[in-house]
Design a protein around this motif. Structure first.
Motif, PDB file in Angstrom:
ATOM      1  N   LYS A  64       0.826  -1.222   0.000  1.00  0.00           N
ATOM      2  CA  LYS A  64       0.000   0.000   0.000  1.00  0.00           C
ATOM      3  C   LYS A  64       0.853   1.261   0.000  1.00  0.00           C
ATOM      4  O   LYS A  64       0.531   2.248   0.660  1.00  0.00           O
ATOM      5  CB  LYS A  64      -0.964   0.023   1.188  1.00  0.00           C
ATOM      6  CG  LYS A  64      -1.998  -1.094   1.145  1.00  0.00           C
ATOM      7  CD  LYS A  64      -3.411  -0.570   0.959  1.00  0.00           C
ATOM      8  CE  LYS A  64      -4.377  -1.647   0.459  1.00  0.00           C
ATOM      9  NZ  LYS A  64      -4.726  -2.618   1.488  1.00  0.00           N
ATOM     10  N   LEU A  65       1.966   1.216  -0.722  1.00  0.00           N
ATOM     11  CA  LEU A  65       2.763   2.423  -0.947  1.00  0.00           C
ATOM     12  C   LEU A  65       2.383   2.908  -2.334  1.00  0.00           C
ATOM     13  O   LEU A  65       2.639   2.218  -3.325  1.00  0.00           O
ATOM     14  CB  LEU A  65       4.261   2.101  -0.907  1.00  0.00           C
ATOM     15  CG  LEU A  65       4.807   1.616   0.419  1.00  0.00           C
ATOM     16  CD1 LEU A  65       6.182   1.004   0.229  1.00  0.00           C
ATOM     17  CD2 LEU A  65       4.879   2.771   1.397  1.00  0.00           C
ATOM     18  N   TRP A  66       1.732   4.081  -2.394  1.00  0.00           N
ATOM     19  CA  TRP A  66       1.176   4.525  -3.677  1.00  0.00           C
ATOM     20  C   TRP A  66       2.224   5.255  -4.503  1.00  0.00           C
ATOM     21  O   TRP A  66       2.173   6.472  -4.654  1.00  0.00           O
ATOM     22  CB  TRP A  66      -0.068   5.373  -3.441  1.00  0.00           C
ATOM     23  CG  TRP A  66      -1.115   4.570  -2.759  1.00  0.00           C
ATOM     24  CD1 TRP A  66      -1.368   4.534  -1.411  1.00  0.00           C
ATOM     25  CD2 TRP A  66      -2.014   3.630  -3.362  1.00  0.00           C
ATOM     26  NE1 TRP A  66      -2.374   3.636  -1.161  1.00  0.00           N
ATOM     27  CE2 TRP A  66      -2.793   3.074  -2.324  1.00  0.00           C
ATOM     28  CE3 TRP A  66      -2.242   3.229  -4.682  1.00  0.00           C
ATOM     29  CZ2 TRP A  66      -3.777   2.126  -2.561  1.00  0.00           C
ATOM     30  CZ3 TRP A  66      -3.223   2.282  -4.907  1.00  0.00           C
ATOM     31  CH2 TRP A  66      -3.977   1.739  -3.855  1.00  0.00           C
ATOM     32  N   ASN A  67       3.165   4.501  -5.011  1.00  0.00           N
ATOM     33  CA  ASN A  67       4.227   5.069  -5.838  1.00  0.00           C
ATOM     34  C   ASN A  67       3.708   5.275  -7.266  1.00  0.00           C
ATOM     35  O   ASN A  67       3.427   4.327  -7.971  1.00  0.00           O
ATOM     36  CB  ASN A  67       5.410   4.095  -5.830  1.00  0.00           C
ATOM     37  CG  ASN A  67       6.548   4.527  -6.723  1.00  0.00           C
ATOM     38  OD1 ASN A  67       6.507   5.623  -7.301  1.00  0.00           O
ATOM     39  ND2 ASN A  67       7.565   3.700  -6.842  1.00  0.00           N
ATOM     40  N   ILE A  68       3.561   6.556  -7.669  1.00  0.00           N
ATOM     41  CA  ILE A  68       3.083   6.869  -9.016  1.00  0.00           C
ATOM     42  C   ILE A  68       4.291   7.239  -9.868  1.00  0.00           C
ATOM     43  O   ILE A  68       4.165   7.791 -10.951  1.00  0.00           O
ATOM     44  CB  ILE A  68       2.075   8.050  -8.986  1.00  0.00           C
ATOM     45  CG1 ILE A  68       1.090   7.892  -7.842  1.00  0.00           C
ATOM     46  CG2 ILE A  68       1.278   8.178 -10.276  1.00  0.00           C
ATOM     47  CD1 ILE A  68       0.167   6.715  -7.976  1.00  0.00           C
ATOM     48  N   GLY A  69       5.490   6.989  -9.333  1.00  0.00           N
ATOM     49  CA  GLY A  69       6.694   7.566  -9.924  1.00  0.00           C
ATOM     50  C   GLY A  69       7.411   6.720 -10.959  1.00  0.00           C
ATOM     51  O   GLY A  69       8.535   7.057 -11.347  1.00  0.00           O
ATOM     52  N   ALA A  70       6.774   5.623 -11.427  1.00  0.00           N
ATOM     53  CA  ALA A  70       7.485   4.765 -12.375  1.00  0.00           C
ATOM     54  C   ALA A  70       7.914   5.544 -13.623  1.00  0.00           C
ATOM     55  O   ALA A  70       8.987   5.299 -14.174  1.00  0.00           O
ATOM     56  CB  ALA A  70       6.613   3.578 -12.777  1.00  0.00           C
ATOM     57  N   GLU A  71       7.081   6.519 -14.040  1.00  0.00           N
ATOM     58  CA  GLU A  71       7.426   7.315 -15.217  1.00  0.00           C
ATOM     59  C   GLU A  71       8.739   8.078 -14.982  1.00  0.00           C
ATOM     60  O   GLU A  71       9.616   8.100 -15.828  1.00  0.00           O
ATOM     61  CB  GLU A  71       6.281   8.289 -15.534  1.00  0.00           C
ATOM     62  CG  GLU A  71       6.484   9.129 -16.784  1.00  0.00           C
ATOM     63  CD  GLU A  71       6.265   8.352 -18.070  1.00  0.00           C
ATOM     64  OE1 GLU A  71       5.815   7.184 -18.004  1.00  0.00           O
ATOM     65  OE2 GLU A  71       6.551   8.914 -19.138  1.00  0.00           O
ATOM     66  N   GLY A  72       8.850   8.670 -13.807  1.00  0.00           N
ATOM     67  CA  GLY A  72      10.068   9.404 -13.470  1.00  0.00           C
ATOM     68  C   GLY A  72      11.274   8.482 -13.342  1.00  0.00           C
ATOM     69  O   GLY A  72      12.361   8.796 -13.830  1.00  0.00           O
ATOM     70  N   HIS A  73      11.075   7.335 -12.692  1.00  0.00           N
ATOM     71  CA  HIS A  73      12.169   6.369 -12.581  1.00  0.00           C
ATOM     72  C   HIS A  73      12.637   5.964 -13.982  1.00  0.00           C
ATOM     73  O   HIS A  73      13.832   5.876 -14.256  1.00  0.00           O
ATOM     74  CB  HIS A  73      11.734   5.083 -11.855  1.00  0.00           C
ATOM     75  CG  HIS A  73      11.052   5.299 -10.533  1.00  0.00           C
ATOM     76  ND1 HIS A  73      11.254   6.404  -9.757  1.00  0.00           N
ATOM     77  CD2 HIS A  73      10.182   4.521  -9.837  1.00  0.00           C
ATOM     78  CE1 HIS A  73      10.535   6.295  -8.657  1.00  0.00           C
ATOM     79  NE2 HIS A  73       9.866   5.168  -8.689  1.00  0.00           N
ATOM     80  N   PHE A  74      11.652   5.686 -14.842  1.00  0.00           N
ATOM     81  CA  PHE A  74      11.947   5.266 -16.225  1.00  0.00           C
ATOM     82  C   PHE A  74      12.790   6.328 -16.941  1.00  0.00           C
ATOM     83  O   PHE A  74      13.822   6.022 -17.552  1.00  0.00           O
ATOM     84  CB  PHE A  74      10.614   5.049 -16.964  1.00  0.00           C
ATOM     85  CG  PHE A  74      10.745   4.623 -18.399  1.00  0.00           C
ATOM     86  CD1 PHE A  74      10.668   3.275 -18.743  1.00  0.00           C
ATOM     87  CD2 PHE A  74      10.924   5.550 -19.419  1.00  0.00           C
ATOM     88  CE1 PHE A  74      10.775   2.873 -20.063  1.00  0.00           C
ATOM     89  CE2 PHE A  74      11.036   5.153 -20.738  1.00  0.00           C
ATOM     90  CZ  PHE A  74      10.963   3.812 -21.056  1.00  0.00           C
ATOM     91  N   LEU A  75      12.361   7.585 -16.831  1.00  0.00           N
ATOM     92  CA  LEU A  75      13.081   8.664 -17.517  1.00  0.00           C
ATOM     93  C   LEU A  75      14.492   8.820 -16.963  1.00  0.00           C
ATOM     94  O   LEU A  75      15.454   9.027 -17.721  1.00  0.00           O
ATOM     95  CB  LEU A  75      12.306   9.979 -17.377  1.00  0.00           C
ATOM     96  CG  LEU A  75      10.945  10.008 -18.075  1.00  0.00           C
ATOM     97  CD1 LEU A  75      10.205  11.299 -17.742  1.00  0.00           C
ATOM     98  CD2 LEU A  75      11.101   9.865 -19.589  1.00  0.00           C
TER      99      LEU A  75
END
Lengths: 366, 306
Positions: free
Chosen positions: A83-94
């Motif tokens: 339940k950690l709402w990490n929406i940051g995959a896009e940023g990690h990817f970049l």
């Protein structure tokens, strides 16, 4: 009258039927959308779902789009289970793409088998460091991870744009914002000769396998589950929530970073501004649709990879806007959440005399 | 002085869409519902407002269409998060992803078109005041509307029975229900208000700020507004302050370039997002105070009879 009633026990059948139902509803909605636009619905659906994968080249392209989705989704699965709402995959990817590109440009004339691993590692390290910012803000400063990861996505995008317009810009690139082409030693080998499909898909499948092993066989996976299901129980059991948060974020960052690194060293071969069509955001849908399960996310990533190909195909064949991809993805997620409600609820016919929602002691959380 | 006046006036303009969407979200959160779909509703409002205004030739029709679209979008969210008691995080995210996709699809044929947006409307006498006259009283109609809405929300929350009911539902839906309040109705109305305001904020972008439509033109403002509400500890007057502060951060790169300061546009474009994170960090110096101000039931679905 028709009543919405809470189930005594969450329905295990609905849990897995819900994604299929959501897909069906999306296809039906698509049918009527084509009809409303005055296009042949059956031809439209065929162009979207079948034509892109009707030959070997098409299947290879599917695998090519699957790779980044699968890698990002595998990492996010760890976060969402806890339940950690990490929406940051896009940023990690970049950041992964950026880190790998910086290393690849430094090593543009280098040769040898050590170049590619170094480039990929640079991408993973950059992305993990980016994810560590969000983890630190969460564990030490108590900042909401949704907001920080979203903001870090926008910052990462601007950082990438700055780099590709500035320090990393190819001086002989006729003014285009792009880096030099990477050396051959820094490029991912093809998985199927004669196609663009590269090793990235193998990374993705390995990551899914690792996720399966983590949750089925390891204590850390168990701890992540408990923290997500019941943080108080986890605290009583002495599971370190901070340590687990860091673990989930770092793994999510490294995997999404590998996705970004594979994208620039695979099909693109250089750093360009449009390195991601939103893989990191689509991966969120993959995780929900795949029920946070290894096998599920593999299937879901194939479906969502198809939405990218289908959108391009509709643009070519029927002159529709490419945004149809995003529309399809949005509809799918929306229907999925609606169908998911019926994991915990059911519809019932009841006489008007006993009208009113009867509630039964709940099991599990919505 | 001339420069300062211009900068302040531009700050108000840049802060207005944030003020609108954050005020809506504030009311929504005060009822205990956290709607992460602001970005999606804003985009839908922006595209609907632009298309309606272009088709009808009337900006008022555009604004109206944007508000209605925002409300319609928010009802999708309410259906999931209020009626079906779904996870509010997931439902809000779904709304944003859905709205981003749908707005890009609907607006694909309108990219590159432009219309005559809202012009500046000087208020007689008041606009002759030094500095203030230019900053606050020589603006477009929607800026005045945003200020009226700000005062209305402020008074509604603190001075009216309706505001009291809203806050009661947000603090303890079960106690409110026991007192005969219709929790679901109150939450639906609050979510609808949030949707309408997000739609209006979107219309401000596509009809006044930059009178055109581009894909993803909100550029994260819906998300910044969410942070803003936390930063403002759910108080309207602090939302106003915060919105203009963010407005200032987002036009700073224009100011610096105007002063001949050489720096990359991309690096300066990061500023509003960096400021948002810094604000969140700043807040956590007083985590107890934040917790004190958070509506108690925020983010928790209400199920009658539990």
């Amino acid at each position: 009258m028709l009543l919405l009633e809470r189930r005594p026990v969450a329905s295990p059948v609905m849990r897995w039927a819900s994604p299929l139902l959501a897909l069906l509803l999306t296809v039906v909605t698509g049918f009527f959308l084509f009809l409303a636009m005055g296009r042949d619905p059956l031809a439209g659906l065929k162009f979207f779902f079948v034509t892109p994968v009707s030959d070997v080249q098409g299947l290879a392209e599917l695998g090519l789009k699957m790779a980044p989705l699968l890698l990002c989704a595998a990492g996010l699965t760890l976060c969402y289970r806890a339940k950690l709402w990490n929406i940051g995959a896009e940023g990690h990817f970049l950041m992964g793409a950026l880190g790998a590109s910086i290393m690849a440009v430094q090593l543009v004339d280098a040769q040898g088998p050590w170049v590619l691993p170094l480039v990929l590692l640079a991408g993973m390290a950059a992305a993990a460091a980016w994810a560590a910012i969000a983890a630190a803000l969460k564990t030490h400063l108590n900042c909401n991870e949704i907001l920080t990861t979203i903001m870090l996505n926008y910052i990462a995008l601007n950082l990438l744009l700055y780099t590709v317009h500035g320090p990393l810009k190819d001086p002989y690139g006729f003014g285009f914002p792009q880096s030099v082409m990477f050396g051959d030693s820094a490029l991912l080998p093809a998985l199927v000769p004669g196609t663009r499909l590269h090793l990235g898909l193998a990374f993705g499948l390995l990551a899914a396998l690792a996720v399966w092993a983590l949750f089925a066989r390891s204590f850390v996976g168990f701890q992540l589950n408990v923290v997500g299901e019941d943080p108080r129980a986890a605290a009583f059991a002495g599971f370190g929530a901070r340590r687990l948060t860091w673990f989930a974020f770092l793994v999510a960052g490294a995997l999404a970073g590998l996705a970004g690194a594979s994208e620039v060293t695979g099909p693109i071969g250089q750093l360009v501004p449009q390195v991601s069509p939103g893989y990191g955001y689509t991966a969120i849908i993959v995780v929900f649709l795949g029920r946070m399960h290894a096998l599920g996310i593999v299937a879901a990533s194939a479906l969502l990879a198809l939405t990218f190909l289908g959108g391009e195909m509709l643009q070519i064949a029927m002159n529709l806007p490419k945004a149809v991809t995003g529309l399809f993805q949005g509809l799918l997620l929306f229907f999925l959440l609606t169908c998911d409600a019926f994991i915990h609820y059911r519809l019932r016919w009841r006489g008007p005399a006993t009208a009113g929602v009867r509630s039964v002691a709940p099991a599990g959380e919505a | 002085m001339e420069l300062l006046t211009n900068v302040l006036a531009a700050t108000v303009v840049a802060g207005t869409p944030l003020l609108l969407v954050a005020l809506g979200e504030l009311v929504c959160e005060r009822s205990g519902v956290l709607n992460l779909g602001q970005e999606g509703m804003m985009l839908m409002g922006a595209v609907a407002g632009f298309i309606a205004a272009q088709a009808s030739g009337s900006l008022a029709v555009g604004v109206f269409a944007a508000i209605l679209t925002g409300i319609a979008m928010s009802m999708l969210f309410a259906l999931m998060a209020v009626t079906l008691a779904a996870n509010q995080y997931a439902a809000g995210l779904a709304l944003t992803i859905f709205g981003t996709g749908l707005s890009a699809f609907v607006g694909a044929g309108f990219v590159g078109h432009s219309i005559d947006g809202f012009g500046k409307l000087a208020i007689p006498l008041l606009s002759d005041l030094p500095v203030i006259g230019k900053v606050l009283f020589t603006q477009d109609l929607l800026v005045y509307l945003s200020l009226i809405l700000f005062v209305s929300v402020l008074l509604f929350l603190s001075r009216t029975r309706g505001g009291l009911l809203l806050r009661a539902v947000g603090e303890s839906p079960h106690a409110a229900n026991a007192n005969g309040l219709k929790v679901m109705t109150v939450r639906y109305l609050a979510v609808a208000f949030g949707g309408g305001m997000a739609g209006l904020a979107g219309a401000y972008l596509s009809l006044a700020y930059t009178p055109m439509w581009t894909e993803g033109m909100t550029a994260g403002r819906g998300w910044i507004a969410l942070a803003l509400v936390v930063f403002a500890s759910w108080r309207p007057e602090r939302v106003l302050l915060g919105a203009y502060l963010f407005g200032a951060a987002s036009i700073l790169h224009l100011v610096l370039q105007g002063l001949g300061w050489k720096s990359s546009t991309e690096l300066l474009a990061m500023l509003p997002y960096v400021v948002t994170i810094l604000m969140l960090v700043l807040l956590s110096w007083h985590p107890a105070r934040t917790r004190l101000n958070t509506p108690l039931s925020l983010g928790q679905p209400y199920r009658p009879g539990r």
